[in-house]
Design a protein around this motif. Structure first.
Motif, short mmCIF file in Angstrom:
data_model
loop_
_atom_site.label_atom_id
_atom_site.label_comp_id
_atom_site.label_asym_id
_atom_site.label_seq_id
_atom_site.Cartn_x
_atom_site.Cartn_y
_atom_site.Cartn_z
N ASP A 51 0.77 -1.35 0.03
CA ASP A 51 0.07 -0.11 -0.08
C ASP A 51 0.86 1.11 0.01
OD1 ASP A 51 -2.44 1.06 -0.03
OD2 ASP A 51 -3.19 -0.08 1.63
N LYS A 52 0.13 2.40 -0.25
CA LYS A 52 0.91 3.67 -0.04
C LYS A 52 1.48 3.82 1.25
CE LYS A 52 -1.79 6.36 -3.57
NZ LYS A 52 -2.65 7.41 -3.65
N GLY A 53 2.73 4.72 1.47
CA GLY A 53 3.33 4.79 2.82
C GLY A 53 3.89 3.53 3.41
N LYS A 54 3.84 2.47 2.69
CA LYS A 54 4.27 1.05 3.42
C LYS A 54 5.71 0.55 2.80
CE LYS A 54 0.65 0.29 5.67
NZ LYS A 54 0.44 0.26 7.29
N VAL A 55 6.29 -0.12 3.58
CA VAL A 55 7.68 -0.67 3.18
C VAL A 55 7.41 -2.50 3.12
CG1 VAL A 55 10.03 -0.96 3.56
CG2 VAL A 55 9.01 1.02 3.80
N LEU A 56 7.68 -2.91 1.92
CA LEU A 56 7.56 -4.42 2.09
C LEU A 56 9.00 -4.86 1.90
CD1 LEU A 56 4.79 -6.71 0.96
CD2 LEU A 56 7.19 -6.90 -0.44
N GLY A 57 9.30 -5.88 2.83
CA GLY A 57 10.29 -6.64 2.46
C GLY A 57 10.11 -7.85 1.83
N LEU A 58 11.18 -8.11 0.74
CA LEU A 58 10.88 -9.51 0.00
C LEU A 58 12.06 -10.18 0.47
CD1 LEU A 58 9.07 -10.47 -2.29
CD2 LEU A 58 10.78 -9.70 -3.84
N LEU A 59 11.63 -11.50 1.10
CA LEU A 59 12.78 -12.22 1.58
C LEU A 59 12.88 -13.50 0.82
CD1 LEU A 59 11.90 -11.88 5.33
CD2 LEU A 59 13.53 -10.49 4.04
N GLY A 60 13.82 -14.30 1.09
CA GLY A 60 13.90 -15.65 0.69
C GLY A 60 15.42 -16.08 0.38
N PRO A 61 15.59 -17.41 0.40
CA PRO A 61 17.01 -17.60 0.10
C PRO A 61 17.52 -17.48 -1.18
CG PRO A 61 15.55 -19.70 0.75
CD PRO A 61 14.70 -18.40 0.55
N ASN A 62 18.99 -17.85 -1.41
CA ASN A 62 19.59 -17.54 -2.66
C ASN A 62 18.68 -18.17 -3.70
OD1 ASN A 62 22.58 -17.57 -1.02
ND2 ASN A 62 21.61 -15.93 -2.05
N GLY A 63 18.70 -17.61 -4.66
CA GLY A 63 17.99 -18.51 -5.94
C GLY A 63 16.33 -18.51 -5.82
N ALA A 64 15.78 -17.95 -4.85
CA ALA A 64 14.39 -18.16 -4.46
C ALA A 64 13.16 -17.47 -5.65
CB ALA A 64 13.90 -17.40 -3.20
N GLY A 65 13.76 -16.32 -6.04
CA GLY A 65 13.15 -15.79 -7.37
C GLY A 65 12.80 -14.39 -7.06
N LYS A 66 13.54 -13.81 -6.13
CA LYS A 66 13.27 -12.30 -5.73
C LYS A 66 13.49 -11.34 -6.73
CE LYS A 66 15.99 -12.78 -2.17
NZ LYS A 66 16.38 -14.43 -2.33
N THR A 67 14.95 -11.54 -7.31
CA THR A 67 15.14 -10.56 -8.42
C THR A 67 14.32 -10.83 -9.81
OG1 THR A 67 17.43 -10.77 -7.40
CG2 THR A 67 17.25 -10.04 -10.01
N THR A 68 14.10 -12.06 -9.88
CA THR A 68 13.23 -12.19 -11.04
C THR A 68 11.81 -11.40 -10.75
OG1 THR A 68 14.36 -14.10 -11.48
CG2 THR A 68 12.24 -13.90 -12.60
N THR A 69 11.42 -11.44 -9.46
CA THR A 69 9.83 -10.96 -9.25
C THR A 69 10.04 -9.27 -9.21
OG1 THR A 69 9.43 -12.87 -7.95
CG2 THR A 69 8.44 -10.44 -7.44
N LEU A 70 11.16 -8.98 -9.03
CA LEU A 70 11.34 -7.37 -8.84
C LEU A 70 11.81 -6.82 -10.47
CD1 LEU A 70 13.72 -6.57 -5.64
CD2 LEU A 70 11.13 -6.61 -6.02
N ARG A 71 12.37 -7.83 -11.24
CA ARG A 71 12.41 -7.15 -12.42
C ARG A 71 11.43 -7.23 -13.36
NH1 ARG A 71 17.71 -10.87 -13.61
NH2 ARG A 71 19.23 -9.22 -12.84
N MET A 72 10.26 -8.12 -12.93
CA MET A 72 8.88 -8.32 -13.81
C MET A 72 8.24 -6.92 -13.13
SD MET A 72 7.59 -12.08 -13.72
CE MET A 72 8.17 -12.82 -12.47
N LEU A 73 8.33 -6.78 -11.79
CA LEU A 73 7.65 -5.48 -11.50
C LEU A 73 8.14 -4.26 -12.05
CD1 LEU A 73 5.80 -4.08 -9.30
CD2 LEU A 73 7.38 -4.63 -7.58
N SER A 74 9.56 -4.11 -12.33
CA SER A 74 9.98 -2.96 -12.94
C SER A 74 9.95 -2.86 -14.38
CB SER A 74 11.54 -2.99 -12.64
OG SER A 74 12.03 -3.82 -13.40
N THR A 75 9.15 -4.05 -15.03
CA THR A 75 8.93 -3.98 -16.65
C THR A 75 10.12 -4.57 -17.22
OG1 THR A 75 9.42 -1.65 -17.28
CG2 THR A 75 7.41 -2.09 -16.38
N ALA A 76 11.31 -4.87 -16.43
CA ALA A 76 12.46 -5.40 -17.26
C ALA A 76 12.23 -6.69 -17.99
CB ALA A 76 13.82 -5.18 -16.15
N LEU A 77 11.45 -7.41 -17.14
CA LEU A 77 10.95 -8.84 -17.73
C LEU A 77 9.42 -8.83 -17.87
CD1 LEU A 77 13.08 -11.54 -15.62
CD2 LEU A 77 13.20 -11.06 -17.93
#
Ligand SMILES: Nc1ncnc2c1ncn2[C@@H]1O[C@H](COP(=O)(O)OP(=O)(O)OP(=O)(O)O)[C@@H](O)[C@H]1O
Length: 265
Positions: free
Chosen positions: A47-73
């Motif tokens: 939500d607006k004004g919130k901070v969300l932490g994306l957690l997970g072990p190495n290779g869990a899929g965090k970067t891939t998720t953030l790349r999709m969110l940013s439209t890079a993927l």
């Protein structure tokens, strides 16, 4: 408001990799026929004004998720909505609103820090006056005035990261998407970056950042999304996350939600 629903991303194996996989017993649920399902089912919102932490072990899929969110993927499946707008259908809308910090610096090594940031500001169509005001504000927040005239290839890791952040937020984004923003930084540089994120928390902006550092989650995050093997294992408030175990600490909560316990950083 950012909403991510049932997000998935598969990558085709290259020929060499596909040959290696052939006739092998598959134990990883991400391994498919000719494809690797790096992200299988990720759902969370911020939500607006919130901070969300994306957690997970190495290779869990965090970067891939953030790349999709940013439209890079582009996602293979699922939906990403920002204020109700579908990111895959309206990438320009998303790009205007998002400030994305990836693992790569995205800086031009032969330009000075200020020239780098100005370059990205011009790409976003900022006027000279707006640019000067924004640069002054951001460089003050990130303590960058002392090295603004240095060439990017002369910067320390901490300076480089702060310059990358300045570049990512020059257009005054309403959503910050930061991939492991403090990895490799010393304590002082990391604190500057965390203070910067905290200052966004006081505004009506959304911040999503991935991290392996649970003390950062404790300090900054309202909500947590934990991904393991490409899927959301937990999404909820940081308090709810911690309350999952009798100790009430984030470290134990992390371990109780993931399969590969030895990969916790
Ligand atoms: N372009 C790609 N092609 C094939 N596989 C990929 C590609 N990008 C990522 N992967 C694989 O997808 C999985 C998830 O990677 P991702 O970088 O999203 O993980 P992560 O959670 O960010 O990990 P870390 O914490 O180590 O940064 C990994 O197994 C990775 O090797």
């Amino acid at each position: 408001m950012i909403e991510i629903k049932g997000l998935a991303k598969s990558f085709a194996y290259d020929k060499k990799e596909a040959k290696k996989k052939k006739n092998k017993v598959v134990t990883d649920p991400r391994e498919g026929d000719g494809v690797f399902h790096a992200v299988r089912d990720v759902t969370f919102s911020c939500d607006k004004g919130k901070v969300l932490g994306l957690l997970g072990p190495n290779g869990a899929g965090k970067t891939t998720t953030l790349r999709m969110l940013s439209t890079a993927l582009e996602p293979t499946q699922g939906e990403i909505l920002i204020n109700g707008h579908d990111v895959t259908k309206e990438p320009r809308y998303a790009q205007k609103l998002i400030g994305f910090l990836s693992g790569k610096t995205g800086l031009y090594h032969r330009l000075t820090v200020r020239e780098n940031v100005e370059y990205f500001g011009r790409m976003h169509g900022l006027s000279k006056q707006t640019m000067d005001e924004r640069i002054d504000k951001i460089f003050t927040m990130l303590d960058m005035h002392t090295f603004a005239g240095k060439r990017a290839d002369d910067l320390s890791t901490g300076m480089m990261q702060r310059a990358s952040i300045a570049r990512a937020v020059i257009h005054d984004p309403k959503v910050l998407v930061f991939d492991e923003p403090t990895t490799g930084l010393d304590v002082i540089s990391a604190k500057t970056v965390l203070d910067f994120i905290e200052s966004y928390k006081e505004t009506e902006m959304s911040v999503i950042f991935s991290t392996h550092h649970l003390h950062e989650v404790e300090r900054l995050c309202d909500d947590v999304c934990l991904i393991d093997l490409g899927e959301t294992k937990f999404f909820g408030s940081t308090q709810e996350f911690a309350a999952q175990t009798s100790s009430g600490n984030l470290y134990d909560a992390f371990l109780s939600n993931v399969n590969k316990k030895e990969e916790v950083a």
